[in-house]
Design an enzyme around this catalytic site. Structure first.
Site, short mmCIF file in Angstrom:
data_model
loop_
_atom_site.label_atom_id
_atom_site.label_comp_id
_atom_site.label_asym_id
_atom_site.label_seq_id
_atom_site.Cartn_x
_atom_site.Cartn_y
_atom_site.Cartn_z
N TRP A 150 16.54 -76.09 34.52
CA TRP A 150 16.48 -75.49 35.83
C TRP A 150 16.18 -73.91 35.70
O TRP A 150 16.13 -73.34 36.67
CB TRP A 150 17.91 -75.83 36.21
CG TRP A 150 19.07 -75.35 35.39
CD1 TRP A 150 19.84 -76.33 34.41
CD2 TRP A 150 19.52 -74.21 34.92
NE1 TRP A 150 20.79 -75.74 33.67
CE2 TRP A 150 20.55 -74.48 33.81
CE3 TRP A 150 19.36 -72.58 35.03
CZ2 TRP A 150 21.06 -73.41 32.87
CZ3 TRP A 150 19.82 -71.78 34.49
CH2 TRP A 150 21.20 -72.20 33.54
N ASN A 151 16.05 -73.25 34.35
CA ASN A 151 15.93 -71.89 34.54
C ASN A 151 14.74 -71.25 34.84
O ASN A 151 14.67 -70.19 35.14
CB ASN A 151 16.56 -71.43 32.72
CG ASN A 151 15.76 -71.85 31.87
OD1 ASN A 151 14.99 -72.99 31.77
ND2 ASN A 151 15.75 -70.85 30.94
N LYS A 174 10.12 -85.33 36.15
CA LYS A 174 11.57 -85.31 36.58
C LYS A 174 12.09 -83.81 36.44
O LYS A 174 12.43 -83.46 35.25
CB LYS A 174 12.31 -86.17 35.90
CG LYS A 174 13.76 -86.59 36.48
CD LYS A 174 14.75 -86.54 35.50
CE LYS A 174 15.52 -85.66 34.86
NZ LYS A 174 16.08 -84.68 35.71
N PRO A 175 12.19 -83.36 37.60
CA PRO A 175 12.73 -81.77 37.54
C PRO A 175 14.33 -81.85 37.28
O PRO A 175 14.76 -82.99 37.28
CB PRO A 175 12.50 -81.16 38.87
CG PRO A 175 12.35 -82.27 39.83
CD PRO A 175 11.82 -83.60 39.09
N GLY A 225 14.23 -78.16 27.13
CA GLY A 225 16.02 -78.36 27.66
C GLY A 225 16.75 -77.88 26.63
O GLY A 225 16.44 -77.40 25.49
N GLU A 249 10.85 -78.40 23.49
CA GLU A 249 11.17 -77.17 23.20
C GLU A 249 12.54 -77.13 23.74
O GLU A 249 12.98 -77.51 24.84
CB GLU A 249 10.29 -76.33 24.10
CG GLU A 249 8.72 -76.33 23.38
CD GLU A 249 8.72 -75.86 21.82
OE1 GLU A 249 9.44 -74.81 21.75
OE2 GLU A 249 7.95 -76.26 21.17
N CYS A 283 15.44 -68.90 27.68
CA CYS A 283 15.73 -69.67 26.19
C CYS A 283 15.29 -68.44 25.26
O CYS A 283 15.88 -68.70 24.03
CB CYS A 283 14.71 -70.76 26.11
SG CYS A 283 13.00 -70.29 26.55
N GLU A 384 24.58 -71.85 21.01
CA GLU A 384 23.88 -71.18 22.41
C GLU A 384 24.95 -71.19 23.38
O GLU A 384 25.22 -72.18 23.78
CB GLU A 384 22.58 -72.04 22.78
CG GLU A 384 21.71 -71.45 23.96
CD GLU A 384 20.61 -72.36 24.28
OE1 GLU A 384 20.84 -73.51 24.63
OE2 GLU A 384 19.67 -71.64 24.44
#
Ligand code: NAD
Length: 483
Positions: A150-151, A174-175, A225, A249, A283, A384
Site C-alpha cells: 500500500w505504501n 492484486k493490489p 511487500g 522486493e 521501504c 522493520e
C-alpha cells in the site's frame, strides 16, 4: 455508497461470491471511499484464464504497438494528475506533496516503458564455425502475477505492470486491500488506452486472494511487500514444484550515517526527511541514524528539534509535513515498537505517542519519534517498524559505522553524509545494500535506475526499474542459423 468491481477479461465484474471490503481514509475514518470485492479463488481462476487466453495475441503484437498503448495511458494519467494526487492522499494518507511526486513519477514510468517497445533487443554473437549465424532474442514469459503493497500504491504497480506489458506478457494484478482505488485508476487508464481484453486483469482482496494467485498457474510472479509474506510466497512456490520465475522486493532497516566532517545542518535535514518523510512508511526510509561521536550531541539536539517541528495532520486539511499511519494495524505496530524500545532500555527523547484531540481522534496519527541509547542488538534496531520511529546511535570512525550499518539482516538502502569523497566511496563499496545514497535522502529513487535490495530485503533474483526490469519480464532465446 459506491461499490467497485474486478476487471477480468475486459469486463468490470463483481466477485463471484459478492463479498466486499471497505476502503477508508486513514486520516479520517469517517470518510469511506467505497467498497471493493473481497474476491475468491474462483475470481482469481477466471482472471488467470483470461490472461492465458489473451497471451498469444498480445505476445504477437509488435512491441512498439504495445508501447503506444502505454504512452496513451500515460497521457490519460497526466490529464488526471490533480485528481489522482488528492485520491492518493485520501486513500493512503501521504501528504499532497508526497502524492504529487508519486503520481508524476508514475506518468514517467509509463512513458519510460512505452519507449522500451523500441529497446527489446537481442544480440548477434560470432560463431566458432564458418557459415553459422547466431543471434539472441527476448520473448515474453506468459502470465505474470503482480502483488503489491500500500505504501506506493500506484508507482509500484506501474513499475511492475508496464515492463511486463511492453515485453508481451499478460498480467493478473492484486493490489493492496488498503489502496484499491488508486490501483483501479491505473487500470482504467490502460483500458481507456485500448489495451486488448484479458491482457491486464485486476482482482481485489487481501492475503487470501494473494495466496490463491500464488497457487494458480502463473509463469512468473513479481511481489513487493514484507519479508514475512515474501518468504511465505517463496515456500508456496517451492511446494508447487513448478520453477516459475519470481522476484521479491521486501523490507528494510536502512542506516543513515553522519560523519563528523559533514555539514550538520544539511545532515539533519536529510536525516529527518529520510526518517519521517512518508510517515516513515517507505521501504527506503532510514530508521537507524548513525552519528560519529564528535558530532553526536549537536546532531541529536538539532535532529530532535527538527522532529518536534514536523506538522502532523490530515493531508487534505491545510499544510502538513507528515500524514497518518496508513492503517490502524500499522499505527498499533508503531506504538508496540515504542513500548518494546522502552522495555529494552532505549531512551525515548521525542514523540512516541498516539496524537489525540480534534481531527486527530478520527485518524491514525502519531508524533515523530526518536530513541537514543539504542544498542545494535535491540529489536528496535533490528526489526522493520515501518513508521516514524528513528533510533539515533553513536559510533567511532568509519569502520565502526560500516559494521553498525551492516549489523542487520536487511540490506535495501544506505545513506552517508560526509564531506570526504574517500570516506563516501569506501562506505559505498563496503556497505551491504542494493542502493547507496551519498549526501542525499535515503528515500526517493529514480525510475530509470535499477532498484532492488540485498540480504533479507530481496530475493536478489532480478532488479526492478530501468532497462534491468526488461530482463525479469523476458526470457532469452539463442538461435543458431546455417543458411
Ligand atoms: P504485506 O507483505 O503485508 O502485503 C503486500 C501484498 O501481499 C499485499 O497486496 C497483501 O494483500 C499481499 N499478501 C498478504 N499476505 C499474502 C500471502 N500470504 N500470500 C500472497 N499475498 C499476500 O506488505 P504491506 O504491509 O502491504 O507493505 C509494507 C511492506 O512492503 C514493508 O515491509 C515494506 O518495506 C515493503 N516494501 C518494500 C519495497 C521494496 O521495493 N523493497 C517497496 C515498498 C514496500
Amino acid at each position: 455508497m459506491s461499490y467497485f468491481k474486478n476487471f477480468i477479461a475486459g469486463e468490470w465484474r463483481p466477485s463471484v461470491e459478492e463479498r466486499w471490503f471497505k476502503d477508508v481514509n486513514p486520516a479520517d475514518t469517517r470518510d469511506v471511499l467505497g467498497f471493493f470485492p473481497d474476491s475468491s479463488e474462483e475470481d482469481v481462476g477466471e482472471a488467470v484464464d483470461a490472461a492465458r487466453e489473451a497471451f498469444n495475441g498480445w505476445a504477437a503484437t509488435p512491441p512498439s504497438e504495445r508501447g503506444r498503448i502505454l504512452l496513451r495511458a500515460a497521457l490519460f494519467l497526466e490529464e488526471q494528475v490533480e485528481e489522482l494526487v488528492k485520491l492518493l492522499s485520501r486513500e493512503e494518507g501521504k501528504t499532497l506533496a508526497e502524492s504529487r511526486i508519486e503520481v508524476l513519477r508514475t506518468v514517467e514510468i509509463f512513458k519510460f516503458f512505452a519507449g522500451a517497445g523500441h529497446r527489446l533487443k537481442g544480440e548477434t554473437i560470432p560463431s566458432m564455425r564458418r557459415g553459422v549465424f547466431i543471434y539472441t532474442c527476448r520473448e515474453p514469459l506468459g502470465v505474470v502475477g503482480v502483488i503489491t503493497p500500500w505504501n506506493f500504491p500506484i508507482a509500484i504497480p506501474a513499475w511492475k505492470i508496464t515492463p511486463a506489458l511492453v515485453c508481451g506478457n499478460t498480467v493478473v494484478f492484486k493490489p493492496s486491500s488498503l489502496t484499491p482505488m488508486i490501483a483501479q485508476k491505473m487500470v482504467e487508464a490502460l483500458e481507456r488506452a485500448g489495451l486488448p481484453k484479458g491482457v491486464l486483469n485486476l482482482v481485489h482482496g487481501g492475503a487470501e486472494v494473494g495466496r490463491s494467485l500464488v497457487a494458480s498457474r502463473l509463469d512468473a510472479i513479481s511481489f513487493t511487500g514484507s519479508h514475512e509474506v515474501g518468504s511465505e510466497i517463496y515456500k508456496r512456490l517451492a511446494e508447487t514444484g513448478r520453477m516459475i520465475r519470481y522476484q521479491m522486493e521486501m523490507g528494510g532497516k536502512n542506516p543513515f550515517v553522519v560523519m563528523a566532517d559533514a555539514d550538520l545542518d544539511r545532515a539533519v535535514t536529510l536525516a529527518a526527511k529520510s526518517a519521517f518523510g512518508l510517515t516513515g512508511q517507505a521501504c527506503t526510509a532510514a530508521s537507524r541514524i548513525l552519528v560519529e561521536e564528535e558530532a553526536f550531541d549537536v546532531f541529536l539536539r538539532k535532529f530532535v528539534d527538527a522532529a518536534s517541528k514536523i506538522r502532523v495532520g490530515n493531508p487534505l486539511k491545510g499544510e502538513v509535513d507528515m500524514g497518518p499511519a496508513a492503517s490502524e494495524q500499522q499505527l498499533e505496530k508503531d506504538l508496540k515498537y515504542v513500548e518494546i524500545g522502552k522495555q529494552e532500555g532505549a531512551k525515548l527523547v521525542c514523540g512516541g505517542e498516539k496524537l489525540m484531540g480534534g481531527d486527530y481522534d478520527y485518524g491514525y496519527f502519531m508524533a515523530p519519534t526518536v530513541f537514543t541509547d539504542v544498542t545494535k542488538d535491540m529489536r528496535i534496531a533490528q526489526e522493520e517498524i515501518f513508521g516514524p520511529v528513528a533510533c539515533v546511535m553513536q559510533f567511532k570512525g568509519l569502520d565502526e559505522a560500516i559494521e553498525l550499518a551492516n549489523s542487520v539482516e536487511y540490506g535495501l538502502c544506505a545513506g552517508i553524509c560526509t564531506s570526504s569523497l574517500a570516506k563516501a566511496l569506501e562506505f559505498a563499496s563496503r556497505v551491504e545494500a542494493g542502493v547507496v545514497k551519498i549526501n542525499d535522502m535515503t528515500v526517493g529513487i529514480e525510475l530509470q535506475v535499477p532498484f532492488g535490495g540485498f540480504k533479507k530485503s530481496s530475493s536478489m533474483t532480478f532488479k526492478e526499474q530501468g532497462d534491468a526490469a526488461l530482463e525479469f519480464y523476458t526470457k532469452l532465446k539463442s538461435v543458431y542459423v546455417i543458411p
